[in-house]
Write an enzyme that holds these catalytic residues in place. Structure first.
Site, PDB file in Angstrom:
ATOM      1  N   LYS A 190     -46.669 -30.138  -5.766  1.00 38.79           N
ATOM      2  CA  LYS A 190     -46.086 -29.236  -4.762  1.00 38.79           C
ATOM      3  C   LYS A 190     -45.705 -30.009  -3.521  1.00 38.79           C
ATOM      4  O   LYS A 190     -46.236 -31.075  -3.244  1.00 38.79           O
ATOM      5  CB  LYS A 190     -47.108 -28.163  -4.380  1.00 38.79           C
ATOM      6  CG  LYS A 190     -47.351 -27.131  -5.448  1.00 38.79           C
ATOM      7  CD  LYS A 190     -48.204 -26.005  -4.886  1.00 38.79           C
ATOM      8  CE  LYS A 190     -48.907 -25.229  -5.976  1.00 38.79           C
ATOM      9  NZ  LYS A 190     -49.986 -24.387  -5.461  1.00 38.79           N
ATOM     10  N   ARG A 210     -58.421 -12.071  -2.420  1.00 35.47           N
ATOM     11  CA  ARG A 210     -57.950 -11.352  -1.238  1.00 35.47           C
ATOM     12  C   ARG A 210     -57.575  -9.911  -1.568  1.00 35.47           C
ATOM     13  O   ARG A 210     -57.727  -9.015  -0.755  1.00 35.47           O
ATOM     14  CB  ARG A 210     -56.722 -12.054  -0.635  1.00 35.47           C
ATOM     15  CG  ARG A 210     -57.060 -13.360   0.036  1.00 35.47           C
ATOM     16  CD  ARG A 210     -55.834 -14.154   0.341  1.00 35.47           C
ATOM     17  NE  ARG A 210     -55.165 -14.538  -0.892  1.00 35.47           N
ATOM     18  CZ  ARG A 210     -54.268 -15.508  -0.987  1.00 35.47           C
ATOM     19  NH1 ARG A 210     -53.897 -16.153   0.081  1.00 35.47           N
ATOM     20  NH2 ARG A 210     -53.734 -15.810  -2.142  1.00 35.47           N
ATOM     21  N   HIS A 223     -60.402 -19.763   3.995  1.00 35.92           N
ATOM     22  CA  HIS A 223     -61.058 -20.730   3.109  1.00 35.92           C
ATOM     23  C   HIS A 223     -62.488 -20.997   3.587  1.00 35.92           C
ATOM     24  O   HIS A 223     -63.433 -21.028   2.788  1.00 35.92           O
ATOM     25  CB  HIS A 223     -60.321 -22.082   3.147  1.00 35.92           C
ATOM     26  CG  HIS A 223     -58.949 -22.082   2.553  1.00 35.92           C
ATOM     27  ND1 HIS A 223     -57.859 -22.614   3.213  1.00 35.92           N
ATOM     28  CD2 HIS A 223     -58.483 -21.650   1.344  1.00 35.92           C
ATOM     29  CE1 HIS A 223     -56.783 -22.519   2.447  1.00 35.92           C
ATOM     30  NE2 HIS A 223     -57.132 -21.923   1.311  1.00 35.92           N
ATOM     31  N   SER A 236     -52.340 -20.206   3.356  1.00 39.72           N
ATOM     32  CA  SER A 236     -51.839 -21.422   4.021  1.00 39.72           C
ATOM     33  C   SER A 236     -50.320 -21.381   4.128  1.00 39.72           C
ATOM     34  O   SER A 236     -49.737 -21.784   5.148  1.00 39.72           O
ATOM     35  CB  SER A 236     -52.253 -22.669   3.239  1.00 39.72           C
ATOM     36  OG  SER A 236     -53.642 -22.780   3.214  1.00 39.72           O
TER      37      SER A 236
HETATM   38  O1  PNS Z   1     -55.055 -23.429  -3.169  1.00 45.79           O
HETATM   39  P1  PNS Z   1     -54.392 -23.284  -4.496  1.00 45.79           P
HETATM   40  O2  PNS Z   1     -53.018 -23.966  -4.492  1.00 45.79           O
HETATM   41  O3  PNS Z   1     -54.329 -21.871  -4.959  1.00 45.79           O
HETATM   42  O4  PNS Z   1     -55.314 -24.113  -5.529  1.00 45.79           O
HETATM   43  C1  PNS Z   1     -55.002 -24.134  -6.904  1.00 45.79           C
HETATM   44  C2  PNS Z   1     -55.908 -25.094  -7.665  1.00 45.79           C
HETATM   45  C3  PNS Z   1     -55.835 -26.506  -7.053  1.00 45.79           C
HETATM   46  C4  PNS Z   1     -57.346 -24.601  -7.585  1.00 45.79           C
HETATM   47  C5  PNS Z   1     -55.406 -25.065  -9.124  1.00 45.79           C
HETATM   48  O5  PNS Z   1     -54.036 -25.292  -9.144  1.00 45.79           O
HETATM   49  C6  PNS Z   1     -56.101 -26.073 -10.013  1.00 45.79           C
HETATM   50  O6  PNS Z   1     -57.226 -25.857 -10.420  1.00 45.79           O
HETATM   51  N1  PNS Z   1     -55.400 -27.197 -10.276  1.00 45.79           N
HETATM   52  C7  PNS Z   1     -55.920 -28.290 -11.061  1.00 45.79           C
HETATM   53  C8  PNS Z   1     -55.186 -28.441 -12.391  1.00 45.79           C
HETATM   54  C9  PNS Z   1     -55.805 -27.525 -13.445  1.00 45.79           C
HETATM   55  O7  PNS Z   1     -56.986 -27.617 -13.756  1.00 45.79           O
HETATM   56  N2  PNS Z   1     -54.974 -26.597 -13.955  1.00 45.79           N
HETATM   57  C10 PNS Z   1     -55.390 -25.607 -14.901  1.00 45.79           C
HETATM   58  C11 PNS Z   1     -55.842 -24.348 -14.210  1.00 45.79           C
HETATM   59  S1  PNS Z   1     -56.267 -23.087 -15.368  1.00 45.79           S
END
Ligand code: PNS
Length: 166
Positions: A44, A93, A20, A130
């Site tokens: 989660k 990745r 990150h 993570s």
């Molecule tokens: O580290 P992660 O768990 O891959 O992060 C995912 C994250 C937080 C970036 C994604 O789940 C997100 O943007 N969540 C906010 C809710 C949202 O906007 N959802 C629609 C995504 S298209």
């Protein structure tokens, strides 16, 4: 004066890894301002609370003057609108990340005028996640080189607490 380009590096960061931080650092060298946005949606099962994850990111990014850390709930696109953010920066990745990331990028750009910029993960971090760091650490594996030292200490403490609670 041209508008300053503010971008977001969003994620759960449970906990933040060196992968990150590689992406955040590279975003900070490409754009004027970077907001690291820690998702606090309670969907989660997290090892660290939202406040703990935000604090970890603040410590990890303290030497990057154009980076600030914030929490966000709800839609990422709403956060981007509220903070004048022009682009979402995501690390890729492997090809396997691309399917879902493309879908999210297209969904986000259908919700708001926001670009997604993909940055290839540095090869040394291409296996890093993570979730895997937590799993390996929980079984006693060595993850010291994969997260900042202070995060490693916090991770060990939290896992020891969890073991004692069981
Ligand atoms: O580290 P992660 O768990 O891959 O992060 C995912 C994250 C937080 C970036 C994604 O789940 C997100 O943007 N969540 C906010 C809710 C949202 O906007 N959802 C629609 C995504 S298209």
């Amino acid at each position: 004066m041209p508008a300053r380009r503010r971008v977001v590096c969003p994620g759960s960061f449970d906990p933040v890894t060196n992968g990150h931080l590689d992406i955040v650092g590279r975003a900070a060298s490409l754009f004027d301002e970077v907001v690291v946005a820690v998702g606090v949606n309670a969907s989660k099962n997290r090892l660290f609370t939202a406040d703990e994850r935000i604090e970890m990111l603040r410590t990890a990014c303290r030497d990057l003057p154009n980076v600030r850390v914030d929490g966000f709930a709800g839609l990422l696109t709403d956060f981007c609108r509220e903070h004048d953010i022009v682009a979402i920066v995501k690390g890729l990745r492997a090809v396997s990340d691309f399917d879902y990331e493309l879908q999210m990028a297209q969904m986000n750009s259908s919700l708001a005028p926001i670009e997604t910029v993909f940055v290839p993960t540095s090869p040394e971090y291409s296996f890093l996640a993570s979730s895997l760091v937590k799993e390996v650490a929980a079984f006693g594996g060595d993850v010291a080189g994969l997260v900042p030292g202070f995060v490693h200490d916090l991770l060990r403490e939290r896992l020891a607490e969890r073991t004692r609670e069981q």
